[in-house]
Scaffold this active site. Sequence first.
Site, mmCIF file in Angstrom:
data_model
loop_
_atom_site.group_PDB
_atom_site.id
_atom_site.type_symbol
_atom_site.label_atom_id
_atom_site.label_comp_id
_atom_site.label_asym_id
_atom_site.label_seq_id
_atom_site.Cartn_x
_atom_site.Cartn_y
_atom_site.Cartn_z
ATOM 1 N N HIS A 189 0.761 -1.327 -0.041
ATOM 2 C CA HIS A 189 -0.010 0.338 -0.048
ATOM 3 C C HIS A 189 0.909 1.166 0.143
ATOM 4 C CE1 HIS A 189 -3.332 -2.526 0.524
ATOM 5 N NE2 HIS A 189 -3.104 -2.709 1.821
HETATM 6 F F1 V1D Z 1 -7.919 -3.049 13.155
HETATM 7 C C1 V1D Z 1 -6.916 -2.332 13.553
HETATM 8 C C2 V1D Z 1 -6.345 -1.873 14.687
HETATM 9 C C3 V1D Z 1 -5.608 -0.936 14.846
HETATM 10 C C4 V1D Z 1 -5.198 -0.213 13.824
HETATM 11 C C5 V1D Z 1 -5.622 -0.466 12.666
HETATM 12 C C6 V1D Z 1 -6.608 -1.327 12.295
HETATM 13 C C7 V1D Z 1 -7.463 -1.696 10.962
HETATM 14 C C8 V1D Z 1 -7.943 -2.630 10.570
HETATM 15 N N1 V1D Z 1 -8.297 -2.417 9.091
HETATM 16 N N2 V1D Z 1 -7.233 -0.866 9.971
HETATM 17 C C9 V1D Z 1 -7.735 -1.324 8.911
HETATM 18 C C10 V1D Z 1 -7.679 -0.726 7.689
HETATM 19 N N3 V1D Z 1 -7.750 0.717 7.625
HETATM 20 C C11 V1D Z 1 -9.142 1.474 7.581
HETATM 21 C C12 V1D Z 1 -9.059 2.922 7.717
HETATM 22 C C13 V1D Z 1 -10.316 3.505 8.231
HETATM 23 N N4 V1D Z 1 -9.685 4.708 7.510
HETATM 24 C C14 V1D Z 1 -10.373 5.703 7.027
HETATM 25 C C15 V1D Z 1 -8.949 3.623 6.451
HETATM 26 O O1 V1D Z 1 -9.851 0.633 7.054
HETATM 27 C C16 V1D Z 1 -6.264 -1.127 6.889
HETATM 28 C C17 V1D Z 1 -6.040 -2.264 6.313
HETATM 29 C C18 V1D Z 1 -4.624 -2.511 6.091
HETATM 30 C C19 V1D Z 1 -4.404 -3.693 5.234
HETATM 31 C C20 V1D Z 1 -2.934 -4.004 5.062
HETATM 32 C C21 V1D Z 1 -2.645 -5.177 4.267
HETATM 33 O O2 V1D Z 1 -3.007 -6.030 4.863
HETATM 34 O O3 V1D Z 1 -3.163 -5.097 3.004
HETATM 35 C C22 V1D Z 1 -1.186 -5.298 4.190
HETATM 36 N N5 V1D Z 1 -0.368 -5.811 3.183
HETATM 37 O O4 V1D Z 1 1.102 -5.883 3.456
HETATM 38 C C23 V1D Z 1 0.952 -5.169 4.568
HETATM 39 C C24 V1D Z 1 -0.123 -4.901 5.005
#
Ligand code: V1D
Length: 480
Positions: A150
């Site tokens: 990302h």
């Molecule tokens: F559950 C969480 C707890 C702590 C911090 C973050 C999270 C979390 C879960 N899902 N963050 C997310 C995703 N972020 C959002 C944000 C809300 N916003 C406005 C955006 O939904 C991010 C998920 C990232 C996934 C990363 C990956 O698995 O694709 C990855 N690939 O390579 C490394 C990581």
Amino acid sequence: MYVQLPFDELKVDPSRKKRVAYFYDRDVGNYFYGTGHCMKPHRIRMTHSLIMNYELYKKMEIYRAKPATNEELTQFHTDEYIDFIDRVTPDNLSMFEREQIIFNVGDDCPVFDGLAEFCKISCGGSMEGAARMNNGSCDVAINYAGGLHHAKKSEASGFCYTNDIVLGIIELLRVHPRVLYIDTDVHHGDGVEEAFYTNDRVMTCSFHKFGEFFPGTGNLNDIGIGKGKYHAVNVPLRDGIDDASYKSIFEPIISKIIEWYQPSAIVLQCGGDSLSGDRLGPFNLSMRGHANCVSYVKSFGIPMMVVGGGGYTIRNVARTWAFETGLLNDVILPKELPYNGYFEYYAPLYELDVRSSNMNNANSPEYLDKILTSVITNLDHTKHAPSVQMHDVPYDMEDWGDVYEDEQDSRDTKGGSMYARDKIIQPDNEFYDDEDKDYGERNIDVTNGNSNSNGNSNGGGVVLTDTEMKEIELLNKVAV
Ligand code: V1D
Ligand code: CA
């Protein structure tokens, strides 16, 4: 067009064994995103412990890559962004209020202790893996600390700060006319797609959950623009996809792309969040269903780099990446887990397998047929016109737009220029982890690597430092 066949048992053919270079840095498991954050670099150490205790070190060469330098990171990222990553710490964060916003650090991408070193380890592994593929010293490179798909040119996103994949591909493009990137993480591989969206020297293909899911990109109709038109493939999937459905869409799409594009190198992102029971991902793949992607891509015999990615039920990520490392070495690992430093994580069965659940599969055969037809039709309607022929070695980076801003910088990369790389062949008795070396030049050994740091042959094609030998002995002692 779409046909669903039963999911067969995975097979290997040891007579087709490839040279595998595995990159691991023993510090990587110590980095900590913070309490409550689901990204845990510790899973890479758990994976490594399984790999070692399954004795896969007898099959492949093990390296600790030199961490990437700031200069190397700026082959893709901006100077301002890398300068920020290099300087910011949890203690001085308040001095960077403006930068926190513009570079998107915060909840998903927190500033943690050692952040810059973590980024450099992750990118160093993928860049050195690519450099080794380029000089022919391996056919398969593995870096589970990589796969951070990302990260953008000047922005952190989705737990990723620096994009090791883009940097690794840039390195591969010095030698390879066309590189195929495949992304099996449950999230869309947006950072890699964006970096090469207008380019026909890299084809990207991401399989991901689409619809109210991070990062929100990766629609079926997103296919690249300009010269890059038809060089981005997106496979938007729904919840609960199982092994048979995944195989039935993955295999025909990948075989079509390889036939059409004829890549000379492949990068496979193996995010473990597409496994059943992941804390973030809603797919239903078993370990074997996930590993089928590795096995299938490997079956084409094209030099490949395998990188990690997401994966949040860490015992299952470690199981799967260890099993996939076995496949890459033409070994099917036995189900019973060997004793290892993290044995208690695998209770109560202490088995290797990750099983699918009985969850509903929202991907109907009709839906999958629609995706497959669209992807195949796009490629069938166009004859691929490669901008670089197989025999050309590309050094003119004029057309790189987003990826290369400064041609001179682009030449000063991980492996150095081809000329520089050929000049820095390491003596037999010097291996990685040499603090005195100039990090600006990749220190690539092109011997067969059958010696440890004392120059002793261990007969198994293994390259281990004395410390790593001791680590294995220690792990095995605990097992007794
Ligand atoms: F559950 C969480 C707890 C702590 C911090 C973050 C999270 C979390 C879960 N899902 N963050 C997310 C995703 N972020 C959002 C944000 C809300 N916003 C406005 C955006 O939904 C991010 C998920 C990232 C996934 C990363 C990956 O698995 O694709 C990855 N690939 O390579 C490394 C990581
Ligand atoms: Ca993906």
